[in-house]
Write a protein that holds these residues in place. Structure first.
Motif, PDB file in Angstrom:
ATOM      1  N   LYS A 185      43.612  52.926  48.966  1.00 35.48           N
ATOM      2  CA  LYS A 185      43.708  52.692  47.334  1.00 35.48           C
ATOM      3  C   LYS A 185      43.155  51.129  47.246  1.00 35.48           C
ATOM      4  O   LYS A 185      43.340  50.254  47.813  1.00 35.48           O
ATOM      5  N   SER A 225      32.019  57.642  39.745  1.00 33.81           N
ATOM      6  CA  SER A 225      32.944  57.326  40.450  1.00 33.81           C
ATOM      7  C   SER A 225      33.655  58.575  40.765  1.00 33.81           C
ATOM      8  O   SER A 225      33.836  58.786  42.197  1.00 33.81           O
ATOM      9  N   ARG A 226      34.265  59.262  39.835  1.00 37.78           N
ATOM     10  CA  ARG A 226      34.984  60.530  40.211  1.00 37.78           C
ATOM     11  C   ARG A 226      34.293  61.538  40.880  1.00 37.78           C
ATOM     12  O   ARG A 226      34.899  62.582  41.395  1.00 37.78           O
ATOM     13  N   GLU A 229      32.175  61.206  43.249  1.00 40.19           N
ATOM     14  CA  GLU A 229      32.115  60.813  44.677  1.00 40.19           C
ATOM     15  C   GLU A 229      32.798  61.859  45.475  1.00 40.19           C
ATOM     16  O   GLU A 229      33.852  62.006  45.283  1.00 40.19           O
ATOM     17  N   ASN A 288      36.184  60.442  46.761  1.00 39.77           N
ATOM     18  CA  ASN A 288      37.103  59.980  45.693  1.00 39.77           C
ATOM     19  C   ASN A 288      38.238  60.893  45.149  1.00 39.77           C
ATOM     20  O   ASN A 288      37.985  62.225  44.921  1.00 39.77           O
ATOM     21  N   ARG A 292      40.741  59.826  43.067  1.00 40.96           N
ATOM     22  CA  ARG A 292      41.143  59.156  41.686  1.00 40.96           C
ATOM     23  C   ARG A 292      40.347  58.106  41.218  1.00 40.96           C
ATOM     24  O   ARG A 292      40.213  57.199  42.171  1.00 40.96           O
ATOM     25  N   TRP A 293      40.030  57.798  39.993  1.00 42.91           N
ATOM     26  CA  TRP A 293      39.397  56.779  39.536  1.00 42.91           C
ATOM     27  C   TRP A 293      39.900  56.692  38.059  1.00 42.91           C
ATOM     28  O   TRP A 293      39.326  57.272  37.243  1.00 42.91           O
ATOM     29  N   GLU A 304      42.034  53.243  42.049  1.00 40.98           N
ATOM     30  CA  GLU A 304      41.062  54.202  42.733  1.00 40.98           C
ATOM     31  C   GLU A 304      41.727  54.421  43.981  1.00 40.98           C
ATOM     32  O   GLU A 304      42.512  53.845  44.502  1.00 40.98           O
ATOM     33  N   TYR A 347      40.769  56.780  47.420  1.00 39.89           N
ATOM     34  CA  TYR A 347      39.933  57.492  48.291  1.00 39.89           C
ATOM     35  C   TYR A 347      40.323  58.119  49.648  1.00 39.89           C
ATOM     36  O   TYR A 347      41.322  57.490  49.949  1.00 39.89           O
ATOM     37  N   VAL A 380      35.580  54.741  50.740  1.00 36.57           N
ATOM     38  CA  VAL A 380      35.488  53.309  50.214  1.00 36.57           C
ATOM     39  C   VAL A 380      33.947  52.820  50.393  1.00 36.57           C
ATOM     40  O   VAL A 380      33.186  52.179  49.296  1.00 36.57           O
ATOM     41  N   HIS A 423      31.369  54.307  48.360  1.00 38.69           N
ATOM     42  CA  HIS A 423      31.441  53.938  46.756  1.00 38.69           C
ATOM     43  C   HIS A 423      30.863  52.353  46.687  1.00 38.69           C
ATOM     44  O   HIS A 423      30.264  52.324  46.016  1.00 38.69           O
TER      45      HIS A 423
END
Length: 107
Positions: A12, A38-39, A41, A44, A46-47, A63, A65, A71, A74
């Motif tokens: 996180k 980002s979402r 990915e 992922n 949560r973003w 965020e 992962y 991570v 990202h």
């Protein structure tokens, strides 16, 4: 959620960004531009962007992962590089990467 993984491997990131004077709108737009890529990915989960109701120029990124590799992916992305190229001029930023310790739903 894009995929699941054991909660012990999850990572996180919470980042607090405080806009420099006059940069609130530009910072908000930069952050909104990070949401979709980002979402999308694979790693992922949560973003989300939160905003401080007492200080509208303060944003909190939440965020989540699946693991450390997600991570790293990202942070290696083009959209993250773009974000890093601009955020320093728009905000003071503190980011913290944390791992599960005692999280609801574990086990």
């Amino acid at each position: 959620m894009n995929q699941t993984a054991p909660t012990t491997s999850r990572r996180k990131i919470q980042a607090v960004l405080t806009a420099r004077p006059g940069s609130e709108g530009a910072l908000g737009e930069l952050l909104r531009g990070m949401v979709a890529p980002s979402r999308a990915e694979p790693g992922n989960l949560r973003w989300d962007i939160w905003r401080d109701p007492e200080q509208p120029g303060r944003f909190v990124l939440d965020e989540l992962y699946v693991d450390a590799d997600a991570v790293a992916a990202h942070r290696a992305s083009a959209h993250f590089a773009h974000y890093l190229s601009l955020v320093g001029g728009l905000a003071e930023r503190q980011a913290h990467l944390v791992v599960p310790f005692d999280v609801a739903g574990d086990g």
